[in-house]
Design a protein around this motif. Structure first.
Motif, PDB file in Angstrom:
ATOM      1  N   ALA A 143       0.818  -1.217   0.000  1.00  0.00           N
ATOM      2  CA  ALA A 143       0.000   0.000   0.000  1.00  0.00           C
ATOM      3  C   ALA A 143       0.846   1.259   0.000  1.00  0.00           C
ATOM      4  CB  ALA A 143      -0.936  -0.014   1.204  1.00  0.00           C
ATOM      5  N   ASN A 144       2.081   1.161  -0.498  1.00  0.00           N
ATOM      6  CA  ASN A 144       2.914   2.365  -0.590  1.00  0.00           C
ATOM      7  C   ASN A 144       3.711   2.293  -1.882  1.00  0.00           C
ATOM      8  OD1 ASN A 144       5.405   0.771  -0.033  1.00  0.00           O
ATOM      9  ND2 ASN A 144       4.345   0.454   1.915  1.00  0.00           N
ATOM     10  N   SER A 145       4.749   3.109  -2.010  1.00  0.00           N
ATOM     11  CA  SER A 145       5.476   3.129  -3.284  1.00  0.00           C
ATOM     12  C   SER A 145       6.915   2.633  -3.155  1.00  0.00           C
ATOM     13  CB  SER A 145       5.461   4.524  -3.881  1.00  0.00           C
ATOM     14  OG  SER A 145       6.180   5.397  -3.026  1.00  0.00           O
ATOM     15  N   ASP A 146       7.245   2.023  -2.022  1.00  0.00           N
ATOM     16  CA  ASP A 146       8.588   1.465  -1.860  1.00  0.00           C
ATOM     17  C   ASP A 146       8.815   0.423  -2.951  1.00  0.00           C
ATOM     18  OD1 ASP A 146      11.081   0.912  -0.858  1.00  0.00           O
ATOM     19  OD2 ASP A 146      10.367  -0.271   0.855  1.00  0.00           O
ATOM     20  N   GLY A 147      10.019   0.350  -3.471  1.00  0.00           N
ATOM     21  CA  GLY A 147      10.354  -0.655  -4.466  1.00  0.00           C
ATOM     22  C   GLY A 147      10.339  -0.148  -5.897  1.00  0.00           C
ATOM     23  N   ALA A 148       9.632   0.955  -6.143  1.00  0.00           N
ATOM     24  CA  ALA A 148       9.548   1.474  -7.517  1.00  0.00           C
ATOM     25  C   ALA A 148      10.929   1.897  -8.004  1.00  0.00           C
ATOM     26  CB  ALA A 148       8.565   2.641  -7.577  1.00  0.00           C
ATOM     27  N   ARG A 149      11.611   2.626  -7.146  1.00  0.00           N
ATOM     28  CA  ARG A 149      12.940   3.098  -7.477  1.00  0.00           C
ATOM     29  C   ARG A 149      13.927   1.927  -7.574  1.00  0.00           C
ATOM     30  NH1 ARG A 149      16.428   7.982  -5.114  1.00  0.00           N
ATOM     31  NH2 ARG A 149      18.357   6.838  -5.306  1.00  0.00           N
ATOM     32  N   GLY A 150      13.784   0.998  -6.648  1.00  0.00           N
ATOM     33  CA  GLY A 150      14.662  -0.167  -6.631  1.00  0.00           C
ATOM     34  C   GLY A 150      14.498  -1.021  -7.873  1.00  0.00           C
ATOM     35  N   LEU A 151      13.255  -1.208  -8.294  1.00  0.00           N
ATOM     36  CA  LEU A 151      13.010  -2.029  -9.480  1.00  0.00           C
ATOM     37  C   LEU A 151      13.586  -1.341 -10.724  1.00  0.00           C
ATOM     38  CD1 LEU A 151      11.610  -4.823  -9.945  1.00  0.00           C
ATOM     39  CD2 LEU A 151       9.771  -3.529 -11.039  1.00  0.00           C
ATOM     40  N   ALA A 152      13.527  -0.004 -10.733  1.00  0.00           N
ATOM     41  CA  ALA A 152      14.134   0.734 -11.846  1.00  0.00           C
ATOM     42  C   ALA A 152      15.649   0.485 -11.886  1.00  0.00           C
ATOM     43  CB  ALA A 152      13.831   2.224 -11.715  1.00  0.00           C
ATOM     44  N   ALA A 153      16.255   0.374 -10.705  1.00  0.00           N
ATOM     45  CA  ALA A 153      17.697   0.098 -10.650  1.00  0.00           C
ATOM     46  C   ALA A 153      18.003  -1.297 -11.175  1.00  0.00           C
ATOM     47  CB  ALA A 153      18.205   0.244  -9.212  1.00  0.00           C
ATOM     48  N   VAL A 154      17.117  -2.266 -10.863  1.00  0.00           N
ATOM     49  CA  VAL A 154      17.292  -3.635 -11.375  1.00  0.00           C
ATOM     50  C   VAL A 154      17.230  -3.607 -12.905  1.00  0.00           C
ATOM     51  CG1 VAL A 154      16.309  -5.969 -11.460  1.00  0.00           C
ATOM     52  CG2 VAL A 154      16.335  -4.701  -9.293  1.00  0.00           C
ATOM     53  N   ARG A 155      16.239  -2.876 -13.418  1.00  0.00           N
ATOM     54  CA  ARG A 155      16.080  -2.782 -14.876  1.00  0.00           C
ATOM     55  C   ARG A 155      17.308  -2.130 -15.512  1.00  0.00           C
ATOM     56  NH1 ARG A 155      11.007  -1.171 -15.196  1.00  0.00           N
ATOM     57  NH2 ARG A 155      11.525   0.876 -14.411  1.00  0.00           N
ATOM     58  N   GLN A 156      17.792  -1.053 -14.876  1.00  0.00           N
ATOM     59  CA  GLN A 156      18.942  -0.331 -15.426  1.00  0.00           C
ATOM     60  C   GLN A 156      20.195  -1.196 -15.457  1.00  0.00           C
ATOM     61  OE1 GLN A 156      19.730   3.363 -13.309  1.00  0.00           O
ATOM     62  NE2 GLN A 156      18.570   4.409 -14.912  1.00  0.00           N
ATOM     63  N   ALA A 157      20.309  -2.092 -14.478  1.00  0.00           N
ATOM     64  CA  ALA A 157      21.488  -2.953 -14.418  1.00  0.00           C
ATOM     65  C   ALA A 157      21.340  -4.155 -15.359  1.00  0.00           C
ATOM     66  CB  ALA A 157      21.712  -3.419 -12.984  1.00  0.00           C
ATOM     67  N   GLY A 158      20.227  -4.231 -16.060  1.00  0.00           N
ATOM     68  CA  GLY A 158      20.034  -5.325 -17.012  1.00  0.00           C
ATOM     69  C   GLY A 158      19.358  -6.549 -16.418  1.00  0.00           C
ATOM     70  N   GLY A 159      18.850  -6.420 -15.191  1.00  0.00           N
ATOM     71  CA  GLY A 159      18.163  -7.539 -14.560  1.00  0.00           C
ATOM     72  C   GLY A 159      16.750  -7.717 -15.084  1.00  0.00           C
ATOM     73  N   VAL A 160      16.119  -8.813 -14.678  1.00  0.00           N
ATOM     74  CA  VAL A 160      14.749  -9.114 -15.096  1.00  0.00           C
ATOM     75  C   VAL A 160      13.788  -8.534 -14.067  1.00  0.00           C
ATOM     76  CG1 VAL A 160      13.130 -10.970 -15.666  1.00  0.00           C
ATOM     77  CG2 VAL A 160      15.577 -11.265 -16.110  1.00  0.00           C
ATOM     78  N   THR A 161      12.730  -7.859 -14.529  1.00  0.00           N
ATOM     79  CA  THR A 161      11.793  -7.232 -13.593  1.00  0.00           C
ATOM     80  C   THR A 161      10.411  -7.876 -13.690  1.00  0.00           C
ATOM     81  OG1 THR A 161      11.327  -5.529 -15.250  1.00  0.00           O
ATOM     82  CG2 THR A 161      12.972  -5.005 -13.603  1.00  0.00           C
ATOM     83  N   LEU A 162       9.868  -8.217 -12.526  1.00  0.00           N
ATOM     84  CA  LEU A 162       8.550  -8.823 -12.456  1.00  0.00           C
ATOM     85  C   LEU A 162       7.689  -8.040 -11.471  1.00  0.00           C
ATOM     86  CD1 LEU A 162      10.621 -11.303 -13.044  1.00  0.00           C
ATOM     87  CD2 LEU A 162       8.716 -12.727 -12.347  1.00  0.00           C
ATOM     88  N   VAL A 163       6.451  -7.781 -11.867  1.00  0.00           N
ATOM     89  CA  VAL A 163       5.531  -7.064 -10.983  1.00  0.00           C
ATOM     90  C   VAL A 163       4.235  -7.861 -10.885  1.00  0.00           C
ATOM     91  CG1 VAL A 163       4.182  -4.946 -10.688  1.00  0.00           C
ATOM     92  CG2 VAL A 163       6.540  -4.807 -11.512  1.00  0.00           C
ATOM     93  N   GLN A 164       3.720  -7.961  -9.685  1.00  0.00           N
ATOM     94  CA  GLN A 164       2.427  -8.638  -9.517  1.00  0.00           C
ATOM     95  C   GLN A 164       1.336  -7.831 -10.210  1.00  0.00           C
ATOM     96  OE1 GLN A 164       1.222  -9.347  -5.454  1.00  0.00           O
ATOM     97  NE2 GLN A 164      -0.642 -10.424  -6.082  1.00  0.00           N
TER      98      GLN A 164
END
Lengths: 206, 272
Positions: A143-164
């Motif tokens: 119920a908040n926005s934690d993780g949005a920035r972190g997931l962007a960092a995963v994407r930027q580093a070339g990692g795979v991103t999954l969202v429910q």
């Protein structure tokens, strides 16, 4: 089994490549993890690092609860501990969990980020820094926005991103915020996510 | 790996800080330091840590501000109330047997833990015979600690923790409120010596019966942890007490055999 990816990522491209999976969850997270984590087979090879927001207290029962239900060993993360493959680690309450060289686990008592300690962003950013494209990041219900920035960092580093898929989440804000920040490779229900994880983890498709 | 350049820049920045200002952060755990330095770069409007290094070398007046990013100043009074309860129950009875007491709070930052211990010792009737050494590398933080002034908004949480910790009296007995702040009692400060000390470069300065160092070692790498724990071991008297943070332990340390665990749940150890 084929998964449709909004970013056009094929599941074949990351099979055998993923060394670690980072998972962030908040409101409704214990139930969501209850679907996801027990679905991981004993052969699952990546390290799994989990931040779930919970009330600040000395002892957390999460590791105990999930140990009983998972095929993989489940532990509360300890500072400076080597990150073992095929092991699920929970961030301890009131500490940030980070990944250091080694890779090893690191804790910090730095100020809360977005009112959260442990913070999903902090874990994801440091894991992205250490694992680069060998990382998968999962944002679940919250119920908040934690993780949005972190997931962007995963994407930027070339990692795979999954969202429910937000309409399957008990609280949709967190997955929605993560998607607002940029496209995810996969937007899935928990059951689909569990299947995809099994594919990326070197375990047998069940 | 992913951010090789960042790793190089961080190492060079820490070398520069050591050579210029003699503060040694080279043995710190890199993951959280990297994060804090990225925040500092933002704050100082630097695109890279190399730019930050340039500014820090050539604009020395910025260094104290950077030091606030390098060191962590997050604390509250009676943080983890059960730690203080365990001190009251398991350590205080043994401390009573000493005619005079010395206590070391290593990495005291802005002083919240120091005043917590002073109040605990006062409530247990031991403060009059106690001298508390409160040390940190950040002199700005030490000045704040010495002033003992905290924003009144924080006091509700302090008060809650204090009563959870088994506090006998009301926390308000120990401070005066004025202008949106509270100031802790001079009578407590009389028993505290605030001093600049580095666990990375300085040595033992006193023999103490109780040493509290919580959530400091997690910021060190293994080697620096070993150095600090070596200092703690040498500083503690036989059967002296060591308190660590809720998720810290001696598990991976070569100094582990020198200690036994007294209250594991609250990370209180005793030198054997």
């Amino acid at each position: 089994m084929d998964f449709e990816s909004p970013t056009g990522l094929s599941t074949a491209s990351f099979e055998g490549r993923i060394d670690a999976v980072v998972v962030g969850a908040s409101a409704g997270g214990v139930e969501a993890l209850g679907t996801l984590l027990p679905a991981l087979p004993r052969e699952f090879r990546p390290t799994v690092l989990v931040v779930i927001h919970q009330p600040r207290e000395r002892r957390s029962l999460l590791a105990d609860i999930f140990s009983a239900r998972c095929a993989l060993p489940v532990q509360e993360a300890q500072d400076k501990e080597p990150a073992q493959p095929g092991t699920i680690y929970f961030a301890p309450p009131d500490y940030h969990l980070l990944v250091d060289d080694g890779p090893s686990l690191a804790l910090s008592a730095d100020e809360p980020v977005l009112f959260s300690r442990p913070s999903i962003d902090v874990l994801f950013e440091s894991a992205a820094d250490t694992y680069g494209h060998r990382l998968a990041g999962l944002i679940l219900t919250g119920a908040n926005s934690d993780g949005a920035r972190g997931l962007a960092a995963v994407r930027q580093a070339g990692g795979v991103t999954l969202v429910q898929r937000p309409d399957t989440a008990l609280a949709a804000s967190m997955p929605t915020a993560a998607l607002a920040r940029g496209p995810a490779d996969f937007v899935l229900s928990l059951e689909q996510m569990a299947r995809l994880l099994r594919m990326m983890g070197g375990g047998h498709e069940g | 790996m992913a951010n090789k350049d960042l790793d190089i820049e961080l190492k060079l920045l820490l070398d520069a800080i050591y050579l210029k200002y003699h503060y040694d952060f080279r043995g710190y755990a890199m993951a959280s330091l990297k994060r804090r330095m990225a925040m500092a770069a933002d704050h100082f409007a630097c695109r890279t840590l190399s730019q930050l290094q340039d500014r820090i070398l050539h604009e020395p007046h910025l260094f104290p501000e950077l030091l606030n990013y390098l060191t962590v100043q997050v604390s509250e009074m009676f943080r983890d109330p059960s730690y203080f309860r365990a001190l009251r129950q398991s350590v205080v009875p043994l401390l009573r047997t000493y005619p005079s007491l010395k206590v070391w709070v290593a990495g005291c930052s802005t002083g919240e833990e120091v005043y917590s211990l002073a109040i605990l010792l006062r409530e247990e009737g031991l403060l009059e015979r106690t001298l508390i050494y409160a040390t940190d590398i950040n002199t700005q933080a030490l000045q704040k600690a010495e002033a003992g002034v905290y924003a009144v908004e924080r006091v509700a949480a302090f008060t809650h923790n204090h009563s959870q910790s088994g506090g006998h009296a009301s926390l308000s007995d120990y401070y005066t409120a004025a202008y949106g702040n509270v100031v802790f009692d001079r009578a407590l400060k009389k028993h505290i010596v605030f001093s600049d000390h580095s666990l990375a470069t300085d040595s033992v300065f006193a023999e103490v019966q109780l040493l509290s160092c919580r959530n400091v070692l997690i910021y060190f790498n293994r080697e620096l942890q070993e150095r600090a724990l070596g200092l703690f071991k040498d500083s503690l008297c036989r059967r002296g007490f060591l308190g660590l943070g809720a998720r810290e332990s001696l598990r991976f340390s070569q100094h582990a055999p020198a200690f036994s665990s007294l209250v594991w749940e609250d990370r209180i150890f005793q030198k054997v």
